[in-house]
Design a protein around this motif. Sequence first.
Motif, PDB file in Angstrom:
ATOM      1  N   PRO A  33       0.844  -1.190   0.000  1.00 51.15           N
ATOM      2  CA  PRO A  33       0.000   0.000   0.000  1.00 51.15           C
ATOM      3  C   PRO A  33       0.887   1.250   0.000  1.00 51.15           C
ATOM      4  CG  PRO A  33      -0.766  -1.585   1.636  1.00 51.15           C
ATOM      5  CD  PRO A  33       0.553  -2.086   1.122  1.00 51.15           C
ATOM      6  N   SER A  34       0.342   2.359  -0.432  1.00 52.20           N
ATOM      7  CA  SER A  34       1.115   3.604  -0.467  1.00 52.20           C
ATOM      8  C   SER A  34       1.583   3.973   0.940  1.00 52.20           C
ATOM      9  CB  SER A  34       0.263   4.738  -1.032  1.00 52.20           C
ATOM     10  OG  SER A  34      -0.750   5.088  -0.108  1.00 52.20           O
ATOM     11  N   THR A  35       2.597   4.807   0.988  1.00 54.71           N
ATOM     12  CA  THR A  35       3.110   5.269   2.279  1.00 54.71           C
ATOM     13  C   THR A  35       2.004   5.927   3.091  1.00 54.71           C
ATOM     14  OG1 THR A  35       5.264   5.631   1.235  1.00 54.71           O
ATOM     15  CG2 THR A  35       4.922   6.685   3.345  1.00 54.71           C
ATOM     16  N   THR A  36       1.165   6.718   2.424  1.00 49.18           N
ATOM     17  CA  THR A  36       0.066   7.393   3.102  1.00 49.18           C
ATOM     18  C   THR A  36      -0.913   6.385   3.690  1.00 49.18           C
ATOM     19  OG1 THR A  36       0.293   9.259   1.591  1.00 49.18           O
ATOM     20  CG2 THR A  36      -1.771   9.094   2.818  1.00 49.18           C
ATOM     21  N   LYS A  37      -1.273   5.360   2.909  1.00 42.21           N
ATOM     22  CA  LYS A  37      -2.209   4.347   3.411  1.00 42.21           C
ATOM     23  C   LYS A  37      -1.612   3.561   4.560  1.00 42.21           C
ATOM     24  CE  LYS A  37      -5.065   3.770  -0.670  1.00 42.21           C
ATOM     25  NZ  LYS A  37      -5.569   2.876  -1.696  1.00 42.21           N
ATOM     26  N   LEU A  38      -0.324   3.234   4.465  1.00 40.84           N
ATOM     27  CA  LEU A  38       0.322   2.518   5.561  1.00 40.84           C
ATOM     28  C   LEU A  38       0.369   3.388   6.817  1.00 40.84           C
ATOM     29  CD1 LEU A  38       3.257   0.718   3.702  1.00 40.84           C
ATOM     30  CD2 LEU A  38       1.257  -0.363   4.745  1.00 40.84           C
ATOM     31  N   GLU A  40      -1.755   5.653   7.672  1.00 40.96           N
ATOM     32  CA  GLU A  40      -3.108   5.639   8.236  1.00 40.96           C
ATOM     33  C   GLU A  40      -3.398   4.304   8.915  1.00 40.96           C
ATOM     34  OE1 GLU A  40      -5.678   6.516   4.927  1.00 40.96           O
ATOM     35  OE2 GLU A  40      -4.967   8.589   4.784  1.00 40.96           O
ATOM     36  N   GLN A  41      -3.033   3.217   8.260  1.00 41.12           N
ATOM     37  CA  GLN A  41      -3.294   1.878   8.784  1.00 41.12           C
ATOM     38  C   GLN A  41      -2.610   1.666  10.140  1.00 41.12           C
ATOM     39  OE1 GLN A  41      -2.232  -1.248   6.033  1.00 41.12           O
ATOM     40  NE2 GLN A  41      -2.044  -2.771   7.657  1.00 41.12           N
ATOM     41  N   TYR A  42      -1.367   2.125  10.264  1.00 41.63           N
ATOM     42  CA  TYR A  42      -0.606   1.906  11.487  1.00 41.63           C
ATOM     43  C   TYR A  42      -0.653   3.104  12.442  1.00 41.63           C
ATOM     44  CZ  TYR A  42       1.254  -2.284   9.299  1.00 41.63           C
ATOM     45  OH  TYR A  42       1.388  -3.516   8.718  1.00 41.63           O
ATOM     46  N   ASP A  43      -1.383   4.138  12.050  1.00 40.92           N
ATOM     47  CA  ASP A  43      -1.473   5.360  12.855  1.00 40.92           C
ATOM     48  C   ASP A  43      -0.066   5.864  13.199  1.00 40.92           C
ATOM     49  OD1 ASP A  43      -2.709   7.480  14.143  1.00 40.92           O
ATOM     50  OD2 ASP A  43      -2.848   6.412  16.054  1.00 40.92           O
TER      51      ASP A  43
END
Length: 123
Positions: A33-38, A40-43
């Motif tokens: 996933p994109s850096t941004t999505k990661l 968000e996923q991992y806060d």
Amino acid sequence: MVRHTGQPAYLQIADDLRAQIRGGSLAPGAPLPSTTKLAEQYDASLSVVKLAVGVLRTEGLVIGQQGKGVFVRDAAEEPPAAGEPTSEVAELRAAVQDLSARLAKVEEQLATSTTRRPGRSSR
């Protein structure tokens, strides 16, 4: 999500992504996933996620393609041997060596062209 365990957040993220790769939920050739999505996923912050992905790159589990993303490396692909520079590192080393040689020439030219003018003194 990153937990407050004493282990740095980027290592927690790298551990989780590594487990997904080894477990098959991130298959060879699959994009991360994109850096941004990661993030968000991992806060976590973008810089923490980038560090985590950097760990996986160093381990040879993922490979980045400029402008396309980061992909899970196929296990059949041979990662660079330990201590063997990647092509990017080799290119950077060559550029630094070239610049060093050019700088030495410029310094040499300056040293030979700079002479003191007779009759001048500083007070």
